[in-house]
Motif scaffolding. Structure first.
Motif, PDB file in Angstrom:
ATOM      1  N   GLY A 115     -32.192  21.667  40.312  1.00 43.80           N
ATOM      2  CA  GLY A 115     -33.326  22.670  40.872  1.00 43.80           C
ATOM      3  C   GLY A 115     -33.313  22.620  42.363  1.00 43.80           C
ATOM      4  O   GLY A 115     -32.171  21.914  42.867  1.00 43.80           O
ATOM      5  N   ILE A 157     -30.264  24.697  36.506  1.00 43.74           N
ATOM      6  CA  ILE A 157     -31.809  24.713  36.139  1.00 43.74           C
ATOM      7  C   ILE A 157     -32.519  25.278  37.283  1.00 43.74           C
ATOM      8  O   ILE A 157     -32.442  25.121  38.417  1.00 43.74           O
ATOM      9  CB  ILE A 157     -32.130  23.113  35.997  1.00 43.74           C
ATOM     10  N   SER A 158     -33.709  26.090  36.737  1.00 43.50           N
ATOM     11  CA  SER A 158     -34.873  26.492  37.565  1.00 43.50           C
ATOM     12  C   SER A 158     -34.062  27.414  38.794  1.00 43.50           C
ATOM     13  O   SER A 158     -33.174  28.107  38.855  1.00 43.50           O
ATOM     14  CB  SER A 158     -35.373  25.362  38.245  1.00 43.50           C
ATOM     15  N   MET A 185     -36.478  27.155  33.184  1.00 49.00           N
ATOM     16  CA  MET A 185     -37.989  26.504  33.357  1.00 49.00           C
ATOM     17  C   MET A 185     -38.051  25.550  32.205  1.00 49.00           C
ATOM     18  O   MET A 185     -38.034  26.095  31.026  1.00 49.00           O
ATOM     19  CB  MET A 185     -39.100  27.477  33.698  1.00 49.00           C
ATOM     20  N   SER A 189     -43.459  23.173  31.562  1.00 50.25           N
ATOM     21  CA  SER A 189     -43.848  23.888  32.681  1.00 50.25           C
ATOM     22  C   SER A 189     -44.441  25.159  32.000  1.00 50.25           C
ATOM     23  O   SER A 189     -45.112  25.887  32.359  1.00 50.25           O
ATOM     24  CB  SER A 189     -42.838  24.174  33.835  1.00 50.25           C
TER      25      SER A 189
END
Length: 297
Positions: A115, A157-158, A185, A189
């Motif tokens: 992230g 990720i993210s 996500m 979350s």
């Protein structure tokens, strides 16, 4: 499913697995040199040859730690990393600005990131501008004819995957037996944001690729173009996909690539069957009122 040795945290090793032996020159892209070793240490950039073609390598290094920003470690893409990656892209564009389409160097993104670095200092300084700058740079390079291939070796990720991967023409991933993880996500979350019980989302994720995580689910959604089942397959898969992307651009078929192309691919694979229906509905509704908003003559 037999688990293989993970490639997580091995971004630098992956470079030598992909490019021509001994060809990687770190911190040099075109006329641009990255002379400060302390600037964006989590981003590895440089020039190599791949099957004889000059290419730009942009790699997230999970072994690096940015001492100025304590939350930037383990592959997190922080503010400096985003700007460094963007500079490497623009240096590639500038180096090939006068070259014909067929000679524009490919960009290979090696992805292993959990992230972005959402520390307070980074937020105040404007980390969102950094990651946006990198996304914009990749979009510009893609539209100018550079073939951009993202190779996921660990985590994607993210928001970090949004800037370091999802703007590519095509995404390749090691299969799940390497512990590869892809998701936009985490369900924890998602649960907080849409106010649905986590247990319900976990149940849905067992049969819905939209809520599930992992390269195989992203493959069904069109987010991943192809899966590679062993590390030795990364290099030939990237070389082959670069040639396919270059051919598509030469034929003016850019819409089959990048974010737009992934949407169509997901529909073909049955993972995003509602998307074309919604697009068609939006087109019809817009057409019905378009005259109201037409420019005055």
């Amino acid at each position: 499913m037999e688990m293989q040795e993970s490639m997580m945290g091995r971004g630098r090793e992956a470079i030598d697995m992909i490019v021509d032996a001994g060809s990687f020159q770190e911190n040099t892209v075109g006329a641009k040199s990255f002379d400060d070793p302390d600037f964006g240490p989590g981003a590895v950039v440089g020039t190599a040859t791949l099957d004889g073609m000059p290419c730009t390598m942009i790699v997230s290094d999970a072994d690096a730690f940015n001492e100025k920003f304590p939350v930037v470690y383990a592959g997190i893409i922080g503010m400096e990393e985003g700007y460094k990656m963007a500079q490497a892209v623009y240096a590639s564009i500038e180096a090939d600005a006068e070259k014909p389409l067929a000679e524009k160097r490919p960009l290979v993104l090696v992805v292993d990131t959990p992230g972005n670095g959402p520390g307070k200092v980074e937020e105040i300084f404007g980390m969102n501008k950094s990651t946006a700058a990198y996304q914009l740079a990749l979009a510009e390079a893609r539209l100018k004819g550079h073939a951009i291939i993202a190779m996921v070796i660990g985590r994607a990720i993210s928001g970090a995957f949004l800037c370091h991967g999802l703007q590519a023409d095509s995404i390749i991933s090691l299969d799940a037996n390497y512990g590869t993880m892809i998701h936009v996500m985490p369900l924890t979350s998602v649960s907080r944001i849409i106010k649905k019980p986590l247990e319900k989302l976990e149940e849905i994720s067992k049969h819905s690729a939209v809520f599930a995580a992992g390269p195989r689910f992203f493959y069904s959604l069109g987010g991943v173009g192809s899966l590679v089942d062993n590390v030795d397959g990364m290099r030939p898969a990237i070389i082959a996909r670069i040639k396919e992307v270059q051919a598509a651009k030469a034929e003016g078929k850019q819409d089959t690539l990048g974010p737009w192309g992934r949407g169509a691919l997901g529909a073909e694979r049955g993972g995003r069957v509602e998307r074309p229906k919604i697009l068609a509905l939006m087109d019809r509704e817009f057409a019905a009122v378009a005259e109201q908003y037409a420019p005055a003559r």
